[in-house]
Design a protein around this motif. Sequence first.
Motif, mmCIF file in Angstrom:
data_model
loop_
_atom_site.group_PDB
_atom_site.id
_atom_site.type_symbol
_atom_site.label_atom_id
_atom_site.label_comp_id
_atom_site.label_asym_id
_atom_site.label_seq_id
_atom_site.Cartn_x
_atom_site.Cartn_y
_atom_site.Cartn_z
ATOM 1 N N GLY A 101 45.804 35.647 38.713
ATOM 2 C CA GLY A 101 44.935 36.809 38.709
ATOM 3 C C GLY A 101 45.676 38.031 39.246
ATOM 4 O O GLY A 101 46.488 37.944 40.158
ATOM 5 N N HIS A 102 45.424 39.170 38.640
ATOM 6 C CA HIS A 102 46.012 40.448 39.092
ATOM 7 C C HIS A 102 44.878 41.405 39.388
ATOM 8 O O HIS A 102 43.871 41.440 38.704
ATOM 9 C CB HIS A 102 46.919 41.041 38.007
ATOM 10 C CG HIS A 102 48.107 40.181 37.700
ATOM 11 N ND1 HIS A 102 49.201 40.082 38.503
ATOM 12 C CD2 HIS A 102 48.351 39.371 36.645
ATOM 13 C CE1 HIS A 102 50.083 39.262 37.969
ATOM 14 N NE2 HIS A 102 49.583 38.807 36.824
ATOM 15 N N GLN A 103 45.101 42.232 40.405
ATOM 16 C CA GLN A 103 44.067 43.175 40.754
ATOM 17 C C GLN A 103 44.450 44.547 40.244
ATOM 18 O O GLN A 103 45.561 44.992 40.355
ATOM 19 C CB GLN A 103 43.881 43.221 42.282
ATOM 20 C CG GLN A 103 42.716 44.034 42.699
ATOM 21 C CD GLN A 103 42.445 43.897 44.196
ATOM 22 O OE1 GLN A 103 43.166 43.220 44.891
ATOM 23 N NE2 GLN A 103 41.400 44.539 44.669
#
Length: 103
Positions: A101-103
């Motif tokens: 996951g990337h923010q």
Amino acid sequence: MSLRICLSFHDRASPLIEQLTFFHDHALLILIIITVLVGQLILTLFTNKYIHRYLLEGQTIEIIWTVLPAITLIFIAVPSLRLIYILDEINNPIITIKSIGHQ
């Protein structure tokens, strides 16, 4: 037939959850016994007018109130450690999913 405290748990779907529920009941039973005994001791202290002259400097009473909690903790810790090792088994999964996951 074992003692079963019903707290509206769902039906267990695996043996691991069943062991967790049994441990919960075991720890809850120990806590209930401790609570009842301490409550009874407090009530008898409030209603009791006796004075014991060796109570202030008693090595035996200090040994007792040191050893009894240690034994109680052992009765809770041994099933807990066994349960941790049962839950930590590494199974060989058929498929492994990796998510990033990337923010």
